[in-house]
Scaffold this active site. Sequence first.
Site, PDB file in Angstrom:
ATOM      1  CG  ASP A  55      -1.766   2.794  -3.349  1.00 13.64           C
ATOM      2  OD1 ASP A  55      -1.333   2.731  -2.192  1.00 13.64           O
ATOM      3  OD2 ASP A  55      -2.889   3.259  -3.629  1.00 13.64           O
ATOM      4  N   GLY A  84       4.657   6.814  -1.688  1.00 15.68           N
ATOM      5  CA  GLY A  84       5.975   6.204  -1.556  1.00 15.68           C
ATOM      6  C   GLY A  84       6.854   6.674  -0.425  1.00 15.68           C
ATOM      7  N   GLY A  85       6.294   7.289   0.599  1.00 18.48           N
ATOM      8  CA  GLY A  85       7.120   7.755   1.705  1.00 18.48           C
ATOM      9  C   GLY A  85       7.915   6.648   2.371  1.00 18.48           C
ATOM     10  CE  LYS A  86       4.426   4.018   6.923  1.00 16.01           C
ATOM     11  NZ  LYS A  86       3.569   5.104   6.375  1.00 16.01           N
ATOM     12  CG  ASP A 112       1.211   2.575   5.697  1.00 19.19           C
ATOM     13  OD1 ASP A 112       0.480   2.595   6.705  1.00 19.19           O
ATOM     14  OD2 ASP A 112       1.698   3.601   5.193  1.00 19.19           O
ATOM     15  CB  CYS A 167      -1.408   6.398  10.753  1.00 16.18           C
ATOM     16  SG  CYS A 167      -2.534   6.552   9.348  1.00 16.18           S
ATOM     17  CB  CYS A 184      -0.909   0.007   1.225  1.00 16.88           C
ATOM     18  SG  CYS A 184      -1.832  -1.527   1.485  1.00 16.88           S
TER      19      CYS A 184
END
Length: 396
Positions: free
Chosen positions: A234, A214-216, A282, A335, A210
């Site tokens: 995604d 693309g931060g992680k 995520d 989160c 997920c």
Amino acid sequence: MTPAARVQTAIEILDTIAAAARDGGPPADAIFAEAMRARRYAGSKDRRAIRNHVYDAIRNVRSAPVSGRAAMLALADADPELAVLFDGAAYGPAVITADEPRAETGLATPALLKLFDPLVGKAECAAMLARAPLDLRANRLHSSRAELATIFPDGEAITGLADGWRLPGETAAVQHAAYAEGQFEVQDAASQLAAVALAAEAGQTIVDLCAGAGGKTLAIASAINDEAAILACDTNRARLQQLPPRANRAGATQIETLLLNPGQEVAMLADRMGKADRVIVDAPCSGSGTWRRSPELRWRSTPARLDRHVADQTKLLALGADLVAPGGKLLYAVCSIIAREGRAQVDEFLTRHPGWTADTDILPDGVGRPAGRGFLLTPGHDGCDGFFLARLTSPC
């Protein structure tokens, strides 16, 4: 604009935000931006004052109010300087009457508070709605935390993160040339810790199921010095399309993106099944851990929406498990501070997947708290967004 006109404008914007929260419309930031585009006569001081009114009201009110005025009145009742601006002047709000409705204040409704993980006590409430700092992650492919400290000397190191650097929330970091050069990314400490908890290694095959923008994915690539193949997936085209240019700026060359069609994920990933050394899920969630940044999410929380999130998480965990090679690891991340999305979700997964085990040492010392068979990060305890993390190991 007069101070009273600023208040009236905030009330009108709050009307739209409350309606969008009830109907699943656009987020508060998008609504505010559009409202300011429609009011080009408002100067920078006006915009700043109106934004403060809007977000002070959102943080103060626990659920979607009947009107923007009801939300502002809840603030005015505790702030005499604000209350005097309700004077009935031209372009300003009407005079306050004692019997008109006020929005209910607090962190969340009693029904929502009952869903929180047991670790989230009363001491966390203030921290849940405090203004968040600005966290940066040094990109090891181009920079280091020491270099960030030179660029932004008013910051401080983030506990448990070798690449994390924290700045005051109002810092315009992305306007610095170092951002365009790929030296850092803006990323909350909790998201950075998720990448750490994955425990990825060079040479592995990694799937970010997920990935979003693309931060992680980028944090993982940085941590392993771009020495592993990462598949970023995604179902949201607009978000996933942001990853390639970000990866190019970061110097991450081993990332492949895959846009998944909803309902066809299994077929589209068939050739990847059972081959990944690491998978991160995520998953979509209530976002209750991010209320510091998006406080209007409290107004969007409903039992039906939570049920949909939990169902999606269950499906994604099962898909992620199928992708993991024997002996590989699956990191589940949300989160959220809601127990159904965290510890309960992992308990159910382990019941459905005999032989899988939960790892017990996934975060740096002193960071997070054990929550069932995972770990919970919270603003009050850890100074970051609320996050639940669990790393699960597949049987060999």
